[in-house]
Design a protein around this motif. Sequence first.
Motif, PDB file in Angstrom:
ATOM      1  N   TRP A  81      19.415 -16.579  34.504  1.00 23.25           N
ATOM      2  CA  TRP A  81      19.419 -15.552  35.541  1.00 23.25           C
ATOM      3  C   TRP A  81      20.823 -15.344  36.100  1.00 23.25           C
ATOM      4  O   TRP A  81      21.617 -16.297  36.165  1.00 23.25           O
ATOM      5  CB  TRP A  81      18.560 -16.001  36.732  1.00 23.25           C
TER       6      TRP A  81
ATOM      7  N   HIS B 260      12.271 -12.497  27.372  1.00 17.43           N
ATOM      8  CA  HIS B 260      10.973 -11.887  27.693  1.00 17.43           C
ATOM      9  C   HIS B 260      11.113 -10.763  28.733  1.00 17.43           C
ATOM     10  O   HIS B 260      10.231  -9.931  28.864  1.00 17.43           O
ATOM     11  CB  HIS B 260       9.946 -12.938  28.151  1.00 17.43           C
TER      12      HIS B 260
ATOM     13  N   HIS C  30      10.936 -15.376  40.046  1.00 15.44           N
ATOM     14  CA  HIS C  30      10.151 -14.191  39.678  1.00 15.44           C
ATOM     15  C   HIS C  30       9.603 -13.483  40.918  1.00 15.44           C
ATOM     16  O   HIS C  30       9.554 -12.250  40.967  1.00 15.44           O
ATOM     17  CB  HIS C  30       9.026 -14.565  38.707  1.00 15.44           C
TER      18      HIS C  30
ATOM     19  N   ASP D  84      16.672 -11.243  35.866  1.00 14.20           N
ATOM     20  CA  ASP D  84      16.130 -12.120  34.826  1.00 14.20           C
ATOM     21  C   ASP D  84      16.720 -11.704  33.486  1.00 14.20           C
ATOM     22  O   ASP D  84      16.532 -10.566  33.064  1.00 14.20           O
ATOM     23  CB  ASP D  84      14.603 -11.974  34.814  1.00 14.20           C
TER      24      ASP D  84
ATOM     25  N   HIS E 111       5.184  -9.731  31.743  1.00 15.02           N
ATOM     26  CA  HIS E 111       6.109 -10.585  32.485  1.00 15.02           C
ATOM     27  C   HIS E 111       5.436 -11.141  33.747  1.00 15.02           C
ATOM     28  O   HIS E 111       5.530 -12.333  34.036  1.00 15.02           O
ATOM     29  CB  HIS E 111       7.347  -9.762  32.838  1.00 15.02           C
TER      30      HIS E 111
HETATM   31 MN    MN Z   1      11.032 -13.965  33.515  1.00  6.87          MN
END
Ligand code: MN
Length: 204
Positions: free
Chosen positions: A125, A164, A76, A160, A28
């Motif tokens: 998100w 993924h 992120h 998140d 990630h």
């Molecule tokens: Mn992500």
Amino acid sequence: MSVYTLPDLKYDYGELEPHLSAKILQLHHDKHHLAYVNGANDTLEKLAEARKTGSFAAINALEKSLAFHISGHKLHSVLWTNMSPKGGGLPTGDVKGLIENDFGGYEGFLKQFNAACVGVQGSGWGVLSWEPLAGRLIVQQVYDHQSEHAQGSVPLLVCDVWEHAYYLQYENRRAEWINAFWAVVNWDDVNHRLAEAKLGKFSA
Ligand code: MN
């Protein structure tokens, strides 16, 4: 010249286990997040090239790419510091008081935030943001990295829910990942980000 850079993690890949696997965290951060950083820098270069040549045929795609990659990079960056091996527990400090004022208590906030995370259709998100015009906190459900975002609001706490972020460990059980996120949440970082946001600052 790179405008954006990938921030280092403040903990090792395995330190958030069992809540988040080392393999997910490594992929990630090192692959997915890096791609957003590179995408933001590449898009800025393409826009500079377009200004040089005077050809703006790709302007719509470039502007979308710019919003997508910068937002992916920023969200992120917030996510990594929002988590800590010593995290978990209830809100503290200024954030605690604002959650009580603006959501009528932690319970209501938690239910809204979790529902926003669970409900995101596709990739996105759940985000707790400082909204400077009203001077209050809001929960946003952000699609991709940039859509349904209230302009000028500052992300303080983000979860998140792109696949993924959890699929290798939690498969299709997104709600289990959101629960695990609360076990490592770093309220000190959320308070730090709130203090910065009130000063108009934002740290990666
Ligand atoms: Mn992500």
